[in-house]
Design a protein around this motif. Structure first.
Motif, PDB file in Angstrom:
ATOM      1  N   LEU A 159     -22.695   8.580   5.798  1.00  0.00           N
ATOM      2  CA  LEU A 159     -22.185   9.939   5.907  1.00  0.00           C
ATOM      3  C   LEU A 159     -23.131  10.871   5.175  1.00  0.00           C
ATOM      4  N   VAL A 160     -23.535  11.962   5.840  1.00  0.00           N
ATOM      5  CA  VAL A 160     -24.408  12.968   5.235  1.00  0.00           C
ATOM      6  C   VAL A 160     -23.730  14.320   5.347  1.00  0.00           C
ATOM      7  N   ILE A 161     -23.665  15.022   4.213  1.00  0.00           N
ATOM      8  CA  ILE A 161     -23.183  16.394   4.194  1.00  0.00           C
ATOM      9  C   ILE A 161     -24.353  17.277   3.765  1.00  0.00           C
ATOM     10  N   HIS A 162     -24.790  18.133   4.676  1.00  0.00           N
ATOM     11  CA  HIS A 162     -25.879  19.079   4.393  1.00  0.00           C
ATOM     12  C   HIS A 162     -25.230  20.343   3.828  1.00  0.00           C
ATOM     13  N   GLY A 163     -24.741  20.259   2.611  1.00  0.00           N
ATOM     14  CA  GLY A 163     -24.007  21.336   1.956  1.00  0.00           C
ATOM     15  C   GLY A 163     -23.305  20.761   0.748  1.00  0.00           C
ATOM     16  N   THR A 164     -22.191  21.371   0.357  1.00  0.00           N
ATOM     17  CA  THR A 164     -21.434  20.903  -0.804  1.00  0.00           C
ATOM     18  C   THR A 164     -20.144  20.227  -0.351  1.00  0.00           C
ATOM     19  N   LEU A 165     -19.593  19.406  -1.255  1.00  0.00           N
ATOM     20  CA  LEU A 165     -18.314  18.743  -1.001  1.00  0.00           C
ATOM     21  C   LEU A 165     -17.428  18.974  -2.204  1.00  0.00           C
ATOM     22  N   ALA A 166     -16.240  19.514  -1.953  1.00  0.00           N
ATOM     23  CA  ALA A 166     -15.309  19.778  -3.055  1.00  0.00           C
ATOM     24  C   ALA A 166     -14.678  18.487  -3.571  1.00  0.00           C
ATOM     25  N   SER A 167     -14.200  17.613  -2.651  1.00  0.00           N
ATOM     26  CA  SER A 167     -13.468  16.445  -3.125  1.00  0.00           C
ATOM     27  C   SER A 167     -13.572  15.291  -2.124  1.00  0.00           C
ATOM     28  N   LEU A 168     -13.862  14.099  -2.666  1.00  0.00           N
ATOM     29  CA  LEU A 168     -13.849  12.867  -1.890  1.00  0.00           C
ATOM     30  C   LEU A 168     -12.845  11.927  -2.533  1.00  0.00           C
ATOM     31  N   LEU A 169     -11.866  11.489  -1.745  1.00  0.00           N
ATOM     32  CA  LEU A 169     -10.830  10.564  -2.216  1.00  0.00           C
ATOM     33  C   LEU A 169     -10.866   9.334  -1.328  1.00  0.00           C
ATOM     34  N   VAL A 170     -11.020   8.150  -1.941  1.00  0.00           N
ATOM     35  CA  VAL A 170     -11.061   6.885  -1.198  1.00  0.00           C
ATOM     36  C   VAL A 170     -10.058   5.933  -1.837  1.00  0.00           C
ATOM     37  N   GLY A 171      -9.258   5.264  -0.993  1.00  0.00           N
ATOM     38  CA  GLY A 171      -8.276   4.306  -1.505  1.00  0.00           C
ATOM     39  C   GLY A 171      -7.001   4.963  -1.981  1.00  0.00           C
ATOM     40  N   THR A 172      -6.543   6.000  -1.277  1.00  0.00           N
ATOM     41  CA  THR A 172      -5.373   6.762  -1.732  1.00  0.00           C
ATOM     42  C   THR A 172      -4.038   6.161  -1.312  1.00  0.00           C
ATOM     43  N   ASP A 173      -4.051   5.103  -0.494  1.00  0.00           N
ATOM     44  CA  ASP A 173      -2.803   4.451  -0.071  1.00  0.00           C
ATOM     45  C   ASP A 173      -2.339   3.505  -1.183  1.00  0.00           C
ATOM     46  N   PRO A 174      -1.221   3.805  -1.856  1.00  0.00           N
ATOM     47  CA  PRO A 174      -0.778   2.963  -2.976  1.00  0.00           C
ATOM     48  C   PRO A 174      -0.337   1.560  -2.552  1.00  0.00           C
ATOM     49  N   ASP A 175      -0.112   1.358  -1.249  1.00  0.00           N
ATOM     50  CA  ASP A 175       0.313   0.045  -0.757  1.00  0.00           C
ATOM     51  C   ASP A 175      -0.859  -0.821  -0.300  1.00  0.00           C
ATOM     52  N   GLN A 176      -2.070  -0.321  -0.427  1.00  0.00           N
ATOM     53  CA  GLN A 176      -3.276  -1.032   0.016  1.00  0.00           C
ATOM     54  C   GLN A 176      -4.190  -1.229  -1.195  1.00  0.00           C
ATOM     55  N   ASN A 177      -4.734  -2.428  -1.366  1.00  0.00           N
ATOM     56  CA  ASN A 177      -5.636  -2.717  -2.481  1.00  0.00           C
ATOM     57  C   ASN A 177      -7.005  -3.137  -1.963  1.00  0.00           C
ATOM     58  N   ASN A 178      -7.976  -3.165  -2.882  1.00  0.00           N
ATOM     59  CA  ASN A 178      -9.326  -3.645  -2.626  1.00  0.00           C
ATOM     60  C   ASN A 178     -10.094  -2.769  -1.635  1.00  0.00           C
ATOM     61  N   ASP A 179      -9.851  -1.464  -1.684  1.00  0.00           N
ATOM     62  CA  ASP A 179     -10.589  -0.533  -0.832  1.00  0.00           C
ATOM     63  C   ASP A 179     -11.963  -0.261  -1.432  1.00  0.00           C
ATOM     64  N   THR A 180     -12.909   0.146  -0.581  1.00  0.00           N
ATOM     65  CA  THR A 180     -14.282   0.347  -1.042  1.00  0.00           C
ATOM     66  C   THR A 180     -14.866   1.651  -0.520  1.00  0.00           C
ATOM     67  N   LEU A 181     -15.786   2.194  -1.314  1.00  0.00           N
ATOM     68  CA  LEU A 181     -16.697   3.234  -0.854  1.00  0.00           C
ATOM     69  C   LEU A 181     -18.016   2.512  -0.630  1.00  0.00           C
ATOM     70  N   GLY A 182     -18.320   2.216   0.629  1.00  0.00           N
ATOM     71  CA  GLY A 182     -19.528   1.475   0.983  1.00  0.00           C
ATOM     72  C   GLY A 182     -20.447   2.347   1.816  1.00  0.00           C
ATOM     73  N   GLY A 183     -21.445   1.749   2.402  1.00  0.00           N
ATOM     74  CA  GLY A 183     -22.399   2.519   3.192  1.00  0.00           C
ATOM     75  C   GLY A 183     -23.229   3.425   2.306  1.00  0.00           C
ATOM     76  N   THR A 184     -23.856   4.399   2.913  1.00  0.00           N
ATOM     77  CA  THR A 184     -24.642   5.392   2.176  1.00  0.00           C
ATOM     78  C   THR A 184     -23.970   6.740   2.354  1.00  0.00           C
ATOM     79  N   PHE A 185     -23.558   7.343   1.239  1.00  0.00           N
ATOM     80  CA  PHE A 185     -22.856   8.626   1.237  1.00  0.00           C
ATOM     81  C   PHE A 185     -23.770   9.637   0.553  1.00  0.00           C
ATOM     82  N   THR A 186     -24.234  10.638   1.300  1.00  0.00           N
ATOM     83  CA  THR A 186     -25.192  11.614   0.775  1.00  0.00           C
ATOM     84  C   THR A 186     -24.612  13.018   0.827  1.00  0.00           C
ATOM     85  N   VAL A 187     -24.714  13.735  -0.296  1.00  0.00           N
ATOM     86  CA  VAL A 187     -24.358  15.147  -0.360  1.00  0.00           C
ATOM     87  C   VAL A 187     -25.616  15.889  -0.797  1.00  0.00           C
ATOM     88  N   GLU A 188     -26.093  16.809   0.033  1.00  0.00           N
ATOM     89  CA  GLU A 188     -27.341  17.507  -0.282  1.00  0.00           C
ATOM     90  C   GLU A 188     -27.151  18.663  -1.255  1.00  0.00           C
TER      91      GLU A 188
END
Length: 187
Positions: A81-110
């Motif tokens: 994921l590439v954002i050519h700008g700014t990002l206010a908020s990134l939330l990953v794994g917000t489901d309280p009934d799900q465990n072992n979530d990951t932020l994988g891949g390449t995440f770029t904010v310019e």
């Protein structure tokens, strides 16, 4: 759910939200596995207020020209994921009934990244070409006591990282700030 080969191309400012939700009373996870391209007319314009996925983003590519408000992924984000700008908020794994979530891949904010909260673990590469305000990686019951920032993971902030919080686990990978890490806590 949005399946393989799905594409969403916006050639102006979306300015609103994209929500992929499970089908009520159906066997959907709300996962997204396609490409998202938003070609905003200027990198300083907010082109997307909210991207909310009630599942995971698996595969595909995201390329967003412009500023983004909030990206909320209930489970894992495992794509480039590439954002050519700014990002206010990134939330990953917000489901309280799900465990072992990951932020994988390449995440770029310019531009600037204000807030990242991952509940689970960071297994990919987070690159911010500007400053980052707060990055928090929090354990869930399955990841508690492990390397929440995986040994193969990198956090690369080319400007200043104001606050890094790793709660309930350890750092196994690399955390680098080009200018300064003002505050860090691992507990």
């Amino acid at each position: 759910a949005v399946g393989p080969g799905a594409k969403l191309l916006v050639q102006a400012n979306l300015g609103s939200s994209v929500v992929c939700a499970p089908i009520k009373n159906g066997p959907s996870t709300g996962d997204f596995s396609g490409n998202l391209t938003i070609l905003g007319d200027h990198p300083a314009t907010t082109v997307l207020s909210l991207l909310e996925i009630f599942g995971s983003i698996i595969g595909g590519n995201f390329d967003i020209i412009g500023n983004v408000g909030t990206i909320n992924i209930a489970h894992s984000l495992d794509t480039d994921l590439v954002i050519h700008g700014t990002l206010a908020s990134l939330l990953v794994g917000t489901d309280p009934d799900q465990n072992n979530d990951t932020l994988g891949g390449t995440f770029t904010v310019e531009g600037t990244l204000n807030n990242v909260t991952v509940t689970g673990s960071l297994t990919g590469h987070l690159l911010v070409k500007g400053n980052a305000t707060t990055i928090s990686v929090n354990a869930d019951p399955d990841t508690s006591g492990t390397n929440l920032i995986d040994s193969a993971a990198t956090i690369d902030i080319q400007g200043t990282l104001s606050t890094l919080n790793v709660n309930g686990g350890n750092i196994g990978g690399s955390v680098v700030a080009g200018k300064n890490i003002a505050k860090a806590s691992v507990n």
